[in-house]
Design a protein around this motif. Structure first.
Motif, mmCIF file in Angstrom:
data_model
loop_
_atom_site.group_PDB
_atom_site.id
_atom_site.type_symbol
_atom_site.label_atom_id
_atom_site.label_comp_id
_atom_site.label_asym_id
_atom_site.label_seq_id
_atom_site.Cartn_x
_atom_site.Cartn_y
_atom_site.Cartn_z
ATOM 1 N N THR A 71 -3.734 48.363 -4.412
ATOM 2 C CA THR A 71 -2.432 48.606 -5.044
ATOM 3 C C THR A 71 -1.447 49.216 -4.056
ATOM 4 O OG1 THR A 71 -3.557 48.938 -7.146
ATOM 5 C CG2 THR A 71 -1.300 49.680 -7.019
ATOM 6 N N LEU A 72 -1.930 50.107 -3.206
ATOM 7 C CA LEU A 72 -1.045 50.697 -2.195
ATOM 8 C C LEU A 72 -0.548 49.637 -1.211
ATOM 9 C CD1 LEU A 72 -2.805 54.081 -1.393
ATOM 10 C CD2 LEU A 72 -0.618 53.740 -2.534
ATOM 11 N N GLY A 73 -1.416 48.734 -0.829
ATOM 12 C CA GLY A 73 -1.015 47.666 0.079
ATOM 13 C C GLY A 73 0.009 46.739 -0.548
ATOM 14 N N LEU A 74 -0.211 46.394 -1.810
ATOM 15 C CA LEU A 74 0.759 45.558 -2.513
ATOM 16 C C LEU A 74 2.087 46.272 -2.700
ATOM 17 C CD1 LEU A 74 -1.490 43.907 -5.240
ATOM 18 C CD2 LEU A 74 -0.452 42.804 -3.257
ATOM 19 N N THR A 75 2.037 47.583 -2.956
ATOM 20 C CA THR A 75 3.273 48.354 -3.093
ATOM 21 C C THR A 75 4.052 48.367 -1.780
ATOM 22 O OG1 THR A 75 2.207 49.735 -4.758
ATOM 23 C CG2 THR A 75 4.233 50.582 -3.781
ATOM 24 N N ALA A 76 3.347 48.584 -0.672
ATOM 25 C CA ALA A 76 4.005 48.591 0.638
ATOM 26 C C ALA A 76 4.605 47.219 0.950
ATOM 27 C CB ALA A 76 3.016 49.007 1.715
ATOM 28 N N ALA A 77 3.878 46.164 0.617
ATOM 29 C CA ALA A 77 4.395 44.810 0.870
ATOM 30 C C ALA A 77 5.609 44.512 0.006
ATOM 31 C CB ALA A 77 3.292 43.789 0.607
ATOM 32 N N ALA A 78 5.598 44.943 -1.244
ATOM 33 C CA ALA A 78 6.740 44.701 -2.131
ATOM 34 C C ALA A 78 7.962 45.500 -1.683
ATOM 35 C CB ALA A 78 6.370 45.043 -3.570
ATOM 36 N N ILE A 79 7.735 46.722 -1.207
ATOM 37 C CA ILE A 79 8.853 47.519 -0.685
ATOM 38 C C ILE A 79 9.429 46.869 0.557
ATOM 39 C CG2 ILE A 79 9.426 49.719 0.438
ATOM 40 C CD1 ILE A 79 7.504 51.058 -1.558
ATOM 41 N N ALA A 109 11.782 44.627 -6.361
ATOM 42 C CA ALA A 109 11.967 46.011 -6.798
ATOM 43 C C ALA A 109 11.332 46.235 -8.169
ATOM 44 C CB ALA A 109 13.452 46.356 -6.840
ATOM 45 N N ALA A 110 11.403 45.236 -9.031
ATOM 46 C CA ALA A 110 10.738 45.338 -10.339
ATOM 47 C C ALA A 110 9.224 45.381 -10.169
ATOM 48 C CB ALA A 110 11.139 44.169 -11.228
ATOM 49 N N VAL A 111 8.702 44.620 -9.224
ATOM 50 C CA VAL A 111 7.261 44.658 -8.941
ATOM 51 C C VAL A 111 6.860 46.025 -8.406
ATOM 52 C CG1 VAL A 111 5.463 43.682 -7.447
ATOM 53 C CG2 VAL A 111 7.046 42.175 -8.628
ATOM 54 N N VAL A 112 7.711 46.634 -7.589
ATOM 55 C CA VAL A 112 7.431 47.981 -7.077
ATOM 56 C C VAL A 112 7.328 48.976 -8.224
ATOM 57 C CG1 VAL A 112 8.408 49.903 -5.745
ATOM 58 C CG2 VAL A 112 8.391 47.615 -4.788
ATOM 59 N N VAL A 113 8.230 48.879 -9.190
ATOM 60 C CA VAL A 113 8.191 49.789 -10.339
ATOM 61 C C VAL A 113 6.893 49.619 -11.122
ATOM 62 C CG1 VAL A 113 9.276 50.323 -12.560
ATOM 63 C CG2 VAL A 113 10.691 49.988 -10.529
ATOM 64 N N LEU A 114 6.492 48.374 -11.357
ATOM 65 C CA LEU A 114 5.239 48.133 -12.065
ATOM 66 C C LEU A 114 4.035 48.668 -11.287
ATOM 67 C CD1 LEU A 114 5.833 44.529 -13.418
ATOM 68 C CD2 LEU A 114 5.831 46.664 -14.708
ATOM 69 N N LEU A 115 4.043 48.475 -9.986
ATOM 70 C CA LEU A 115 2.931 48.977 -9.177
ATOM 71 C C LEU A 115 2.901 50.502 -9.132
ATOM 72 C CD1 LEU A 115 2.983 46.375 -6.284
ATOM 73 C CD2 LEU A 115 1.161 46.718 -7.952
ATOM 74 N N ARG A 160 19.321 38.089 -3.113
ATOM 75 C CA ARG A 160 19.561 39.179 -4.078
ATOM 76 C C ARG A 160 18.560 39.132 -5.225
ATOM 77 N NH1 ARG A 160 24.195 42.507 -3.022
ATOM 78 N NH2 ARG A 160 24.815 41.779 -0.979
ATOM 79 N N PHE A 161 18.264 37.934 -5.720
ATOM 80 C CA PHE A 161 17.288 37.798 -6.802
ATOM 81 C C PHE A 161 15.901 38.209 -6.321
ATOM 82 C CE2 PHE A 161 14.188 35.191 -9.138
ATOM 83 C CZ PHE A 161 14.372 35.745 -10.396
ATOM 84 N N ILE A 162 15.548 37.833 -5.107
ATOM 85 C CA ILE A 162 14.244 38.219 -4.548
ATOM 86 C C ILE A 162 14.171 39.735 -4.399
ATOM 87 C CG2 ILE A 162 12.796 38.079 -2.488
ATOM 88 C CD1 ILE A 162 13.752 35.178 -2.211
ATOM 89 N N LEU A 220 9.337 43.692 1.343
ATOM 90 C CA LEU A 220 10.048 42.482 0.923
ATOM 91 C C LEU A 220 11.395 42.829 0.305
ATOM 92 C CD1 LEU A 220 10.074 39.419 0.566
ATOM 93 C CD2 LEU A 220 8.944 39.768 -1.630
ATOM 94 N N ALA A 221 11.454 43.895 -0.482
ATOM 95 C CA ALA A 221 12.721 44.302 -1.095
ATOM 96 C C ALA A 221 13.726 44.724 -0.027
ATOM 97 C CB ALA A 221 12.490 45.434 -2.090
ATOM 98 N N VAL A 222 13.264 45.467 0.963
ATOM 99 C CA VAL A 222 14.166 45.908 2.036
ATOM 100 C C VAL A 222 14.646 44.709 2.854
ATOM 101 C CG1 VAL A 222 14.243 47.231 4.192
ATOM 102 C CG2 VAL A 222 13.245 48.239 2.147
ATOM 103 N N PHE A 223 13.727 43.801 3.184
ATOM 104 C CA PHE A 223 14.107 42.623 3.971
ATOM 105 C C PHE A 223 15.082 41.743 3.197
ATOM 106 C CE2 PHE A 223 13.340 38.175 5.182
ATOM 107 C CZ PHE A 223 13.747 38.240 6.508
ATOM 108 N N ALA A 224 14.805 41.517 1.923
ATOM 109 C CA ALA A 224 15.691 40.677 1.115
ATOM 110 C C ALA A 224 17.048 41.353 0.922
ATOM 111 C CB ALA A 224 15.049 40.377 -0.231
ATOM 112 N N GLY A 225 17.067 42.675 0.804
ATOM 113 C CA GLY A 225 18.340 43.386 0.707
ATOM 114 C C GLY A 225 19.156 43.258 1.974
#
Length: 64
Positions: free
Chosen positions: A2-10, A43-49, A36-38, A12-17
């Motif tokens: 879960t920590l790895g997925l959280t780091a990857a989602a963060i 970011a929604a996936v980060v909240v769930l994680l 922007r949609f990505i 991805l959110a920063v890169f897409a931003g």
């Protein structure tokens, strides 16, 4: 995991931003990736994680 997925989602959110904030270049054509949609989706996936991590840590999910 879960920590790895959280780091990857963060990441991805920063890169897409970053990619979504760049100015458009109409002479190169239309953007084919909705950055922007990505960003919002990851970011929604980060909240769930984060909620999942809190549950794994034993924090209560609902007030009793």
């Amino acid at each position: 995991m879960t920590l790895g997925l959280t780091a990857a989602a963060i990441a991805l959110a920063v890169f897409a931003g970053w990619r979504g904030a760049r100015p458009s270049q109409p002479h190169l054509g239309v953007r084919m990736v909705p950055w922007r949609f990505i960003m919002i989706l990851s970011a929604a996936v980060v909240v769930l994680l984060l909620v999942h991590l809190a549950a794994l840590a034993g924090l209560p999910q609902r007030p009793r």
